[in-house]
Design a protein around this motif. Structure first.
Motif, PDB file in Angstrom:
ATOM      1  N   ILE A 123       0.846  -1.189   0.000  1.00  0.00           N
ATOM      2  CA  ILE A 123       0.000   0.000   0.000  1.00  0.00           C
ATOM      3  C   ILE A 123       0.880   1.237   0.000  1.00  0.00           C
ATOM      4  N   TYR A 124       0.602   2.121  -0.933  1.00  0.00           N
ATOM      5  CA  TYR A 124       1.241   3.428  -0.963  1.00  0.00           C
ATOM      6  C   TYR A 124       0.164   4.436  -0.613  1.00  0.00           C
ATOM      7  N   ARG A 125       0.477   5.363   0.302  1.00  0.00           N
ATOM      8  CA  ARG A 125      -0.524   6.317   0.757  1.00  0.00           C
ATOM      9  C   ARG A 125       0.135   7.663   0.984  1.00  0.00           C
ATOM     10  N   ALA A 126      -0.560   8.711   0.560  1.00  0.00           N
ATOM     11  CA  ALA A 126      -0.091  10.069   0.814  1.00  0.00           C
ATOM     12  C   ALA A 126      -1.303  10.950   1.038  1.00  0.00           C
ATOM     13  N   GLU A 127      -1.080  12.041   1.760  1.00  0.00           N
ATOM     14  CA  GLU A 127      -2.160  12.971   2.110  1.00  0.00           C
ATOM     15  C   GLU A 127      -1.600  14.377   2.139  1.00  0.00           C
ATOM     16  N   SER A 128      -2.417  15.332   1.710  1.00  0.00           N
ATOM     17  CA  SER A 128      -2.004  16.725   1.749  1.00  0.00           C
ATOM     18  C   SER A 128      -3.226  17.600   2.003  1.00  0.00           C
ATOM     19  N   THR A 129      -3.022  18.661   2.766  1.00  0.00           N
ATOM     20  CA  THR A 129      -4.085  19.616   3.054  1.00  0.00           C
ATOM     21  C   THR A 129      -3.650  20.985   2.560  1.00  0.00           C
ATOM     22  N   GLU A 130      -4.473  21.580   1.734  1.00  0.00           N
ATOM     23  CA  GLU A 130      -4.187  22.892   1.159  1.00  0.00           C
ATOM     24  C   GLU A 130      -5.480  23.696   1.110  1.00  0.00           C
ATOM     25  N   TYR A 143      -3.394   3.229  17.650  1.00  0.00           N
ATOM     26  CA  TYR A 143      -2.517   4.367  17.415  1.00  0.00           C
ATOM     27  C   TYR A 143      -3.314   5.658  17.453  1.00  0.00           C
ATOM     28  N   ARG A 144      -2.605   6.747  17.734  1.00  0.00           N
ATOM     29  CA  ARG A 144      -3.220   8.070  17.779  1.00  0.00           C
ATOM     30  C   ARG A 144      -3.139   8.680  16.397  1.00  0.00           C
ATOM     31  N   ARG A 145      -4.286   9.122  15.875  1.00  0.00           N
ATOM     32  CA  ARG A 145      -4.347   9.737  14.558  1.00  0.00           C
ATOM     33  C   ARG A 145      -4.066  11.229  14.660  1.00  0.00           C
ATOM     34  N   LYS A 146      -3.747  11.851  13.520  1.00  0.00           N
ATOM     35  CA  LYS A 146      -3.463  13.286  13.498  1.00  0.00           C
ATOM     36  C   LYS A 146      -4.653  14.114  13.961  1.00  0.00           C
ATOM     37  N   ASP A 147      -5.878  13.607  13.716  1.00  0.00           N
ATOM     38  CA  ASP A 147      -7.075  14.359  14.090  1.00  0.00           C
ATOM     39  C   ASP A 147      -7.438  14.201  15.563  1.00  0.00           C
ATOM     40  N   GLY A 148      -6.614  13.474  16.352  1.00  0.00           N
ATOM     41  CA  GLY A 148      -6.863  13.317  17.776  1.00  0.00           C
ATOM     42  C   GLY A 148      -7.647  12.061  18.117  1.00  0.00           C
ATOM     43  N   ASN A 149      -8.219  11.394  17.126  1.00  0.00           N
ATOM     44  CA  ASN A 149      -8.930  10.143  17.356  1.00  0.00           C
ATOM     45  C   ASN A 149      -7.939   8.992  17.368  1.00  0.00           C
ATOM     46  N   TYR A 150      -8.462   7.776  17.455  1.00  0.00           N
ATOM     47  CA  TYR A 150      -7.604   6.596  17.522  1.00  0.00           C
ATOM     48  C   TYR A 150      -7.893   5.672  16.352  1.00  0.00           C
TER      49      TYR A 150
END
Length: 176
Positions: free
Chosen positions: A60-67, A162-169
């Motif tokens: 699995i290749y995964r990437a994310e970006s917020t703009e 694990y802890r997600r970037k949004d504060g959830n798990y």
């Protein structure tokens, strides 16, 4: 490659889908027709997040970006995926998951020199306690860690919270 689009709090326009399909199609040289790409677009206030995951044969290749602009986020995500694929090209070729005659230069990667892969610098053994995911999250928070491995009480499988970037798990479970 099959591409699925998901819009969260947004209806995706055909123009964006066409643009994303065009940009992702440059990876067709690497992945088989049975590869699955998922494009998830989330809009929150003035931020637009584009996440692309490409899955094939367990990789699995995964990437994310917020703009601020959706198209800018798409450009960054495709660039990040190209970097990941470029960095792992030798692994891909060694695993024979990619045809050996594929030229990876089409990815337009800035750094043409081979990058050294990281190595394991520490191994830690510990007792894996049987608990529920809720207990594991509590333990993880008490230790102030970002993730915690445990043995799930009903299945006996090794799982990871694990802890997600949004504060959830998040919860990682082995595939059956």
């Amino acid at each position: 490659m099959k591409i699925n689009f998901v819009g969260k709090k947004v209806t995706l326009r055909d123009h964006f889908k066409d643009l994303a399909t065009k940009k992702i199609s440059k990876f067709d040289k690497i992945f088989d027709e049975d590869a699955q790409a998922t494009v998830i677009v989330t809009v929150e206030k003035n931020r637009q997040t584009v996440e692309i995951s490409i899955a094939q044969r367990g990789m699995i290749y995964r990437a994310e970006s917020t703009e601020i602009e959706m198209n800018d986020a798409l450009d960054r995500v495709v660039s990040a995926l190209a970097t990941q694929i470029h960095r792992n090209r030798k692994k891909l070729q060694r695993a024979k998951k990619v045809q050996e005659n594929v030229d990876f230069n089409f990815l337009d990667h800035e750094d043409s020199e081979d990058e050294e892969l990281g190595s394991v610098v520490r191994t830690k053994e510990f007792f894996v306690k049987v608990m529920t995911p809720e207990e594991a999250i509590l333990q993880m928070d008490m230790l102030n860690h970002e993730f915690f491995m445990f043995r799930e009480d009903t299945t006996g499988d090794i799982n990871v919270v694990y802890r997600r970037k949004d504060g959830n798990y998040g919860l990682l479970v082995p595939e059956r």
